[in-house]
Design a protein around this motif. Sequence first.
Motif, PDB file in Angstrom:
ATOM      1  N   ASP A   6     114.841  71.712  -4.450  1.00  0.00           N
ATOM      2  CA  ASP A   6     115.205  72.816  -5.828  1.00  0.00           C
ATOM      3  C   ASP A   6     113.972  72.485  -6.784  1.00  0.00           C
ATOM      4  O   ASP A   6     114.093  73.516  -7.160  1.00  0.00           O
ATOM      5  CB  ASP A   6     116.354  73.816  -4.778  1.00  0.00           C
ATOM      6  N   LEU A   7     113.956  71.051  -6.879  1.00  0.00           N
ATOM      7  CA  LEU A   7     112.933  70.720  -8.414  1.00  0.00           C
ATOM      8  C   LEU A   7     112.191  71.726  -8.339  1.00  0.00           C
ATOM      9  O   LEU A   7     111.363  71.882  -7.366  1.00  0.00           O
ATOM     10  CB  LEU A   7     113.187  69.244  -8.568  1.00  0.00           C
ATOM     11  N   ASN A   8     111.705  72.057  -9.036  1.00  0.00           N
ATOM     12  CA  ASN A   8     110.790  72.673  -9.894  1.00  0.00           C
ATOM     13  C   ASN A   8     110.094  71.899 -11.234  1.00  0.00           C
ATOM     14  O   ASN A   8     111.111  72.532 -12.489  1.00  0.00           O
ATOM     15  CB  ASN A   8     111.518  74.218 -10.010  1.00  0.00           C
ATOM     16  N   SER A   9     108.911  72.142 -11.696  1.00  0.00           N
ATOM     17  CA  SER A   9     107.951  71.944 -12.922  1.00  0.00           C
ATOM     18  C   SER A   9     108.458  73.210 -13.319  1.00  0.00           C
ATOM     19  O   SER A   9     108.837  72.640 -14.659  1.00  0.00           O
ATOM     20  CB  SER A   9     106.855  70.504 -12.877  1.00  0.00           C
ATOM     21  N   ALA A  10     107.998  74.212 -13.098  1.00  0.00           N
ATOM     22  CA  ALA A  10     108.023  75.225 -14.569  1.00  0.00           C
ATOM     23  C   ALA A  10     109.505  75.301 -14.707  1.00  0.00           C
ATOM     24  O   ALA A  10     110.010  75.823 -15.707  1.00  0.00           O
ATOM     25  CB  ALA A  10     107.802  76.982 -13.989  1.00  0.00           C
ATOM     26  N   ALA A  11     110.167  75.317 -13.798  1.00  0.00           N
ATOM     27  CA  ALA A  11     111.855  75.734 -13.775  1.00  0.00           C
ATOM     28  C   ALA A  11     112.605  74.228 -14.735  1.00  0.00           C
ATOM     29  O   ALA A  11     113.097  75.234 -15.994  1.00  0.00           O
ATOM     30  CB  ALA A  11     113.330  75.248 -12.699  1.00  0.00           C
ATOM     31  N   ILE A  12     112.460  73.098 -14.661  1.00  0.00           N
ATOM     32  CA  ILE A  12     112.612  71.952 -15.527  1.00  0.00           C
ATOM     33  C   ILE A  12     111.757  72.800 -17.199  1.00  0.00           C
ATOM     34  O   ILE A  12     112.236  72.189 -18.149  1.00  0.00           O
ATOM     35  CB  ILE A  12     111.453  71.047 -15.331  1.00  0.00           C
ATOM     36  N   ALA A  13     111.296  73.165 -17.615  1.00  0.00           N
ATOM     37  CA  ALA A  13     110.246  73.181 -18.679  1.00  0.00           C
ATOM     38  C   ALA A  13     110.431  74.466 -19.472  1.00  0.00           C
ATOM     39  O   ALA A  13     110.431  73.975 -20.455  1.00  0.00           O
ATOM     40  CB  ALA A  13     108.088  73.264 -18.067  1.00  0.00           C
ATOM     41  N   ALA A  14     111.192  74.953 -17.900  1.00  0.00           N
ATOM     42  CA  ALA A  14     111.933  76.344 -19.085  1.00  0.00           C
ATOM     43  C   ALA A  14     113.329  76.027 -19.386  1.00  0.00           C
ATOM     44  O   ALA A  14     113.588  76.388 -20.908  1.00  0.00           O
ATOM     45  CB  ALA A  14     111.961  77.266 -18.059  1.00  0.00           C
ATOM     46  N   HIS A  15     114.049  75.236 -19.477  1.00  0.00           N
ATOM     47  CA  HIS A  15     115.072  74.650 -19.745  1.00  0.00           C
ATOM     48  C   HIS A  15     114.975  73.399 -20.938  1.00  0.00           C
ATOM     49  O   HIS A  15     115.762  72.631 -21.624  1.00  0.00           O
ATOM     50  CB  HIS A  15     115.939  73.926 -18.964  1.00  0.00           C
ATOM     51  N   CYS A  16     113.966  73.033 -21.293  1.00  0.00           N
ATOM     52  CA  CYS A  16     113.273  71.926 -22.201  1.00  0.00           C
ATOM     53  C   CYS A  16     113.656  71.922 -23.568  1.00  0.00           C
ATOM     54  O   CYS A  16     112.662  73.581 -23.874  1.00  0.00           O
ATOM     55  CB  CYS A  16     112.716  70.633 -21.957  1.00  0.00           C
ATOM     56  N   ALA A  17     113.765  71.487 -24.501  1.00  0.00           N
ATOM     57  CA  ALA A  17     114.117  71.398 -25.850  1.00  0.00           C
ATOM     58  C   ALA A  17     111.932  71.464 -26.615  1.00  0.00           C
ATOM     59  O   ALA A  17     111.758  70.987 -25.449  1.00  0.00           O
ATOM     60  CB  ALA A  17     114.614  70.549 -27.182  1.00  0.00           C
ATOM     61  N   THR A  18     112.226  71.833 -27.750  1.00  0.00           N
ATOM     62  CA  THR A  18     110.566  72.067 -28.219  1.00  0.00           C
ATOM     63  C   THR A  18     110.384  70.686 -28.083  1.00  0.00           C
ATOM     64  O   THR A  18     108.439  70.613 -27.596  1.00  0.00           O
ATOM     65  CB  THR A  18     110.413  72.498 -29.149  1.00  0.00           C
ATOM     66  N   GLY A  19     110.769  69.939 -28.410  1.00  0.00           N
ATOM     67  CA  GLY A  19     110.015  68.606 -28.918  1.00  0.00           C
ATOM     68  C   GLY A  19     109.114  67.454 -27.617  1.00  0.00           C
ATOM     69  O   GLY A  19     108.899  66.679 -27.421  1.00  0.00           O
TER      70      GLY A  19
END
Length: 264
Positions: A6-19
């Motif tokens: 279920d790991l997904n690069s787009a989903a991870i990026a969507a939850h990341c802080a701006t930094g």
Amino acid sequence: MTKHSDLNSAAIAAHCATGAAHVCIEVVDETGSTNADLLARCATLAGPTLRIAGQQTAGRGRAGRPWVSQADASLMFSLAWHFKGPLHQLVGLPLAVGVALAETMSSLGVPVQLKWPNDLLKDGHKLAGILVETQQAPDGGVWAVIGCGINLLMPDALERQIGRSVSAVPWLAQMERNTLVAALLSRLAGVLAEFDDTGFAPFTERWNLLHAWQGQHVKILDNGQLLQQGVAAGVDHLGRLLLRTDGGLQEVMSGDVSLRLLGE
């Protein structure tokens, strides 16, 4: 339970802080070693890159020791980060990474402590390990590939294979994996950017507040041979372990030495 698939690069990026928005995120189901993958590509990486695998078949820790894992029981990833300074300015980097991981865990309700130089402990047992490998960059800077392995579950069979007591956080394994990875990456990106500017010195107090064996009698081993023993007194501004001995305060660089409690 959320599976590694279920790991997904787009989903991870969507939850990341701006930094952490500039970090390229790669997700694979299986690979030999995410550290080895990124080290082989440092010369062609366009910028910071996170590579996360559901399973590593040839994961490794310090001094070439294998990292034993099982799919869905661990969170395993590597982050390639370019530092502008020369290699000697990366002294203390594994400890700063430990601070980032520990502070993230604490924010998620998992209090952990740090064991010099590169482990996270929970309830006195190893929860996570850090491996930093470096490669010279053409511009005079350095690429560091930071590998992290975090135990989420510890099946009995896996603990027997490892051969020693380790710790895990079963309830954290229930957390949505993309959100968990994003939280770790966001804190890491902030810490690494700060470290690139300042070195380890500003992290000294933060590390010492998380020191698992502060004030305890410990020994330093090299390939099983006793080098030093004394009372652990935290780390200095370079990330060196401070030992109070009969001969006074001694500084210990990490290298490939191992730290143990005196009775172990």
